[in-house]
Design a protein around this motif. Structure first.
Motif, PDB file in Angstrom:
ATOM      1  N   THR A  91      40.917  48.003  50.820  1.00  0.00           N
ATOM      2  CA  THR A  91      41.942  48.562  51.714  1.00  0.00           C
ATOM      3  C   THR A  91      42.771  47.482  52.389  1.00  0.00           C
ATOM      4  OG1 THR A  91      40.301  48.665  53.506  1.00  0.00           O
ATOM      5  CG2 THR A  91      40.624  50.651  52.171  1.00  0.00           C
ATOM      6  N   GLN A  92      42.510  46.233  52.078  1.00  0.00           N
ATOM      7  CA  GLN A  92      43.346  45.141  52.565  1.00  0.00           C
ATOM      8  C   GLN A  92      43.368  44.033  51.523  1.00  0.00           C
ATOM      9  OE1 GLN A  92      41.606  43.898  56.250  1.00  0.00           O
ATOM     10  NE2 GLN A  92      39.779  43.044  55.306  1.00  0.00           N
ATOM     11  N   VAL A  93      44.386  43.168  51.633  1.00  0.00           N
ATOM     12  CA  VAL A  93      44.552  42.114  50.638  1.00  0.00           C
ATOM     13  C   VAL A  93      43.382  41.144  50.732  1.00  0.00           C
ATOM     14  CG1 VAL A  93      46.017  40.229  49.826  1.00  0.00           C
ATOM     15  CG2 VAL A  93      47.059  42.293  50.752  1.00  0.00           C
ATOM     16  N   PRO A  94      42.632  40.967  49.644  1.00  0.00           N
ATOM     17  CA  PRO A  94      41.473  40.065  49.691  1.00  0.00           C
ATOM     18  C   PRO A  94      41.899  38.604  49.535  1.00  0.00           C
ATOM     19  CG  PRO A  94      41.699  40.980  47.501  1.00  0.00           C
ATOM     20  CD  PRO A  94      42.791  41.596  48.327  1.00  0.00           C
ATOM     21  N   LYS A  95      41.017  37.724  49.913  1.00  0.00           N
ATOM     22  CA  LYS A  95      41.254  36.309  49.673  1.00  0.00           C
ATOM     23  C   LYS A  95      40.851  35.974  48.239  1.00  0.00           C
ATOM     24  CE  LYS A  95      40.704  34.707  54.441  1.00  0.00           C
ATOM     25  NZ  LYS A  95      39.945  33.803  55.361  1.00  0.00           N
ATOM     26  N   ALA A  96      41.772  35.317  47.532  1.00  0.00           N
ATOM     27  CA  ALA A  96      41.506  34.945  46.140  1.00  0.00           C
ATOM     28  C   ALA A  96      41.311  33.438  46.062  1.00  0.00           C
ATOM     29  CB  ALA A  96      42.653  35.382  45.234  1.00  0.00           C
ATOM     30  N   ASP A  97      40.213  33.042  45.440  1.00  0.00           N
ATOM     31  CA  ASP A  97      39.935  31.624  45.271  1.00  0.00           C
ATOM     32  C   ASP A  97      40.971  31.008  44.330  1.00  0.00           C
ATOM     33  OD1 ASP A  97      38.139  29.238  45.447  1.00  0.00           O
ATOM     34  OD2 ASP A  97      37.996  29.631  43.288  1.00  0.00           O
ATOM     35  N   ALA A  98      41.610  29.920  44.790  1.00  0.00           N
ATOM     36  CA  ALA A  98      42.693  29.311  44.009  1.00  0.00           C
ATOM     37  C   ALA A  98      42.206  28.832  42.647  1.00  0.00           C
ATOM     38  CB  ALA A  98      43.313  28.156  44.795  1.00  0.00           C
ATOM     39  N   GLU A  99      40.997  28.253  42.615  1.00  0.00           N
ATOM     40  CA  GLU A  99      40.468  27.748  41.346  1.00  0.00           C
ATOM     41  C   GLU A  99      40.191  28.900  40.376  1.00  0.00           C
ATOM     42  OE1 GLU A  99      39.782  24.571  38.991  1.00  0.00           O
ATOM     43  OE2 GLU A  99      40.302  24.446  41.125  1.00  0.00           O
ATOM     44  N   THR A 100      39.695  30.007  40.906  1.00  0.00           N
ATOM     45  CA  THR A 100      39.413  31.172  40.056  1.00  0.00           C
ATOM     46  C   THR A 100      40.704  31.783  39.533  1.00  0.00           C
ATOM     47  OG1 THR A 100      37.430  31.631  41.376  1.00  0.00           O
ATOM     48  CG2 THR A 100      38.253  33.413  39.974  1.00  0.00           C
ATOM     49  N   ALA A 101      41.742  31.845  40.387  1.00  0.00           N
ATOM     50  CA  ALA A 101      43.023  32.429  39.969  1.00  0.00           C
ATOM     51  C   ALA A 101      43.618  31.676  38.793  1.00  0.00           C
ATOM     52  CB  ALA A 101      43.995  32.446  41.141  1.00  0.00           C
ATOM     53  N   ARG A 102      43.345  30.376  38.699  1.00  0.00           N
ATOM     54  CA  ARG A 102      43.912  29.569  37.613  1.00  0.00           C
ATOM     55  C   ARG A 102      43.235  29.818  36.266  1.00  0.00           C
ATOM     56  NH1 ARG A 102      45.032  25.565  41.731  1.00  0.00           N
ATOM     57  NH2 ARG A 102      42.937  24.680  41.576  1.00  0.00           N
ATOM     58  N   LEU A 103      42.164  30.624  36.281  1.00  0.00           N
ATOM     59  CA  LEU A 103      41.515  30.971  35.011  1.00  0.00           C
ATOM     60  C   LEU A 103      42.434  31.810  34.126  1.00  0.00           C
ATOM     61  CD1 LEU A 103      37.924  31.910  36.269  1.00  0.00           C
ATOM     62  CD2 LEU A 103      38.575  29.852  34.975  1.00  0.00           C
ATOM     63  N   ILE A 104      43.383  32.489  34.759  1.00  0.00           N
ATOM     64  CA  ILE A 104      44.306  33.375  34.039  1.00  0.00           C
ATOM     65  C   ILE A 104      45.724  32.844  34.218  1.00  0.00           C
ATOM     66  CG2 ILE A 104      45.247  35.716  33.915  1.00  0.00           C
ATOM     67  CD1 ILE A 104      42.414  35.499  32.908  1.00  0.00           C
ATOM     68  N   SER A 105      46.488  32.794  33.139  1.00  0.00           N
ATOM     69  CA  SER A 105      47.871  32.321  33.227  1.00  0.00           C
ATOM     70  C   SER A 105      48.719  33.357  33.967  1.00  0.00           C
ATOM     71  CB  SER A 105      48.444  32.076  31.834  1.00  0.00           C
ATOM     72  OG  SER A 105      48.519  33.281  31.106  1.00  0.00           O
ATOM     73  N   PRO A 106      49.781  32.907  34.649  1.00  0.00           N
ATOM     74  CA  PRO A 106      50.622  33.841  35.406  1.00  0.00           C
ATOM     75  C   PRO A 106      51.206  34.964  34.555  1.00  0.00           C
ATOM     76  CG  PRO A 106      51.126  31.576  36.013  1.00  0.00           C
ATOM     77  CD  PRO A 106      50.200  31.503  34.843  1.00  0.00           C
ATOM     78  N   ASP A 107      51.679  34.628  33.342  1.00  0.00           N
ATOM     79  CA  ASP A 107      52.308  35.672  32.533  1.00  0.00           C
ATOM     80  C   ASP A 107      51.292  36.731  32.096  1.00  0.00           C
ATOM     81  OD1 ASP A 107      51.299  33.478  31.067  1.00  0.00           O
ATOM     82  OD2 ASP A 107      52.242  34.186  29.229  1.00  0.00           O
ATOM     83  N   LEU A 108      50.030  36.314  31.849  1.00  0.00           N
ATOM     84  CA  LEU A 108      48.990  37.276  31.477  1.00  0.00           C
ATOM     85  C   LEU A 108      48.623  38.155  32.669  1.00  0.00           C
ATOM     86  CD1 LEU A 108      47.122  38.128  29.123  1.00  0.00           C
ATOM     87  CD2 LEU A 108      45.388  36.605  30.103  1.00  0.00           C
ATOM     88  N   ALA A 109      48.565  37.560  33.859  1.00  0.00           N
ATOM     89  CA  ALA A 109      48.247  38.328  35.070  1.00  0.00           C
ATOM     90  C   ALA A 109      49.310  39.391  35.328  1.00  0.00           C
ATOM     91  CB  ALA A 109      48.135  37.392  36.276  1.00  0.00           C
TER      92      ALA A 109
END
Length: 565
Positions: free
Chosen positions: A60-78
């Motif tokens: 119900t609120q924007v979660p904190k996303a780990d920066a290192e984990t976010a880089r596992l997926i490319s921006p265009d795929l996300a």
């Protein structure tokens, strides 16, 4: 910065627009989301209930996303899969998804990262905020990865526009990462409520601007040496002649974005340093098809209801280009729609498709103009006719005579205020007594930005604003004005969306006689009635209520004294 991964074959099939059988590009899907029936709120409620039944967590609120984990997926795929990796817990990847029931996307991520995933859901607004936070500058990142060393680009073949052959343009425009860049420029524009994308070439730079709420906002600049490739890619998508660079061209792109159809009108013109491109985004989901959403006050809505309920006559909406005239008429036609009535429109072009209404696009190359189309429309036994614009005496004459023969005619004119449209018709050769016989209402409008409701606040009126207000206007504000402070909801601008400032003239018997007697506009204003309000007065009322700013009213409207002069 290392180069981002290029598009997968599946994504390329989804994003690339190739000409269809009719020479126009077919709809291209910019997302993997499938349209579902019902309102967005209903769909979200159903999705949330299904997730609860399956034990999928709903945030119900924007979660904190780990920066290192976010880089596992490319921006265009996300962006394509509508997912954001949040964190790893043990051997599992916690994955935020716009549609947590999309098992195929979850499996694709699991295969890519080599970990099982735990799906979590959230509503569309929260997800968009999270996606923007982690991957919001994907077009900028891809542009950086493509920049390379362009120190010698002045001598490069891509920079020497006269030397670029059509085959070279095709080759450059078909590079997968270049395709990503152009697709993401369009995608980010749609996500940010952009009405127009401007790609402007200059001597040493290529500028990209988004028009949001009527204002042009600079975007990160792509490398100058990619200019020919970017413009070539846009021309391929819109079905233009890529080899012709010295005459203006018009094209069209049809896209699928998040399950809805988005049409884009594309225009190119040659300039000193290459072709300038403007892409107008026509997103029906962003079209407010009711007069309340457009900002029309109740008194004006009641008058409009009476006008659109007339059995015959002519109603004109006036204002400059981009003032929302067509949107207002679309809202009126939607309200007027009845299966027992035949409604036909002729437009240049048809900007939005309206359910149950016959819409005809003007095609001058094939001899279909407003005048010729209107002639044939009369043989179709219509009850209501919408003519996109009265541009010449021939169209004006046919429209007037159509209203005389029992049809209700809606159309637009380019004039500065409502009452001036009478003089414009007479200038086109319409006899004053005919204009007086058929005219029922004249609506003039302008657009101004709305104050963001999440961060609006009152502040003392600035001196540069106060001296532009008339004394009686300044007195109403009691020294305070409403402004937007800027927040995440409005991207720190203080404004969100636009609204109309209106003035509506209903033709009474006194005004009808004055029009028939060919009185000048300065005298016609004496017959407008006690309840008439100018656009300036309508705007001031809305500034007092805190829905817009005084500055927006002053920018968009003229002083009442100028109007009556």
């Amino acid at each position: 910065m290392s180069e981002l991964p290029t598009t997968s074959s599946f994504q390329e099939q989804q994003l690339r627009a190739e000409p269809g059988a009719n020479g126009q590009p077919p709809p291209t899907d910019l997302s993997a989301e499938v349209a579902k029936p019902g309102s967005a709120a209903d769909e979200e409620t159903i999705l949330r209930e299904k997730c609860e039944l399956l034990g999928i967590e709903w945030l119900t609120q924007v979660p904190k996303a780990d920066a290192e984990t976010a880089r596992l997926i490319s921006p265009d795929l996300a962006v394509r899969l509508r997912i954001v990796p949040l964190r790893t817990e043990g051997k599992r990847l916690i994955l935020a998804m716009l549609n947590p029931l999309d098992v195929a996307s979850a499996d694709e991520v699991a295969t890519l990262v080599g970990k099982p995933v735990t799906r979590v859901g959230m509503n569309k607004k929260l997800f968009s905020e999270l996606l923007r936070e982690k991957y919001g500058t994907t077009a900028e990142r891809i542009a950086e990865s493509l920049a390379g060393d362009d120190s010698d680009s002045g001598n490069d073949v891509e920079h020497n526009f006269d030397a670029v052959e059509a085959d070279d343009l095709h080759r450059m425009a078909e590079q997968p990462t270049l395709i990503n860049l152009v697709n993401l420029l369009i995608l980010e524009a749609i996500q940010s409520r952009t009405s127009d994308i401007h790609v402007e070439p200059f001597e040493s730079e290529l500028k990209v601007k988004y028009r949001i709420d009527g204002m042009l906002i600079d975007q990160p600049q792509p490398p100058k040496h990619l200019q020919a490739a970017i413009i070539g890619r846009i021309k391929i998508m819109s079905g233009m002649n890529i080899a012709e660079r010295y005459v203006p061209q018009d094209g069209h792109i049809a896209l699928r974005f998040e399950g809805r159809k988005v049409d884009i009108r594309v225009s190119t013109v040659p300039t000193l340093y290459g072709e300038s491109v403007v892409m107008r985004i026509l997103d029906k989901s962003q079209l407010p098809l009711d007069l309340v959403s457009l900002g029309m006050k109740e008194a004006h809505r009641d008058q409009m209801d009476r006008l659109i309920g007339k059995p015959h006559g002519m109603v004109l909406v006036t204002g400059p280009t981009g003032s929302g005239k067509t949107t207002t008429l679309y809202a009126s036609l939607s309200k007027l729609y009845d299966p027992r009535k035949k409604i036909i429109t002729i437009e240049d072009p048809v900007e939005y498709e309206l359910t149950g209404i016959n819409q005809i696009p003007v095609n001058p190359k094939r001899g279909l103009t407003f005048a010729t189309g209107l002639r044939h429309i009369l043989r179709q036994d219509p009850d209501v006719i919408f003519v996109g614009e009265i541009r010449d005496s021939e169209t004006a004459d046919i429209a007037i005579r159509s209203a005389l023969t029992g049809h209700l005619i809606f159309s637009t004119l380019h004039t500065n205020d409502a009452i001036s449209s009478i003089g414009r018709l007479i200038d086109m050769g319409v006899e004053p007594f005919l204009a007086a016989s058929v005219l029922e209402g004249l609506l003039a409008q302008r657009l101004g930005r709305r104050i963001c409701p999440h961060c609006r606040e009152q502040r003392p009126i600035r001196e540069d604003i106060a001296h532009r207000l008339r004394p009686e206007e300044l007195e109403q504000f009691d020294g305070m004005e409403w402004l937007g402070a800027g927040c995440d909801e409005c991207n720190k601008t203080g404004t969100y969306g636009r609204m109309g400032f209106f003035e509506l003239v209903t033709i009474n018997s006194s005004l009808r006689r004055a029009i028939s007697d060919n009185k000048p506009v300065s005298e016609l204003t004496n017959h407008l009635g006690p309840n008439f309000k100018t656009m300036r007065e309508d705007g001031i009322t809305k500034a007092l209520e805190g829905t817009t700013t005084i500055d927006e009213v002053l920018r968009a409207t003229q002083d009442a004294e100028d109007f009556m002069a």
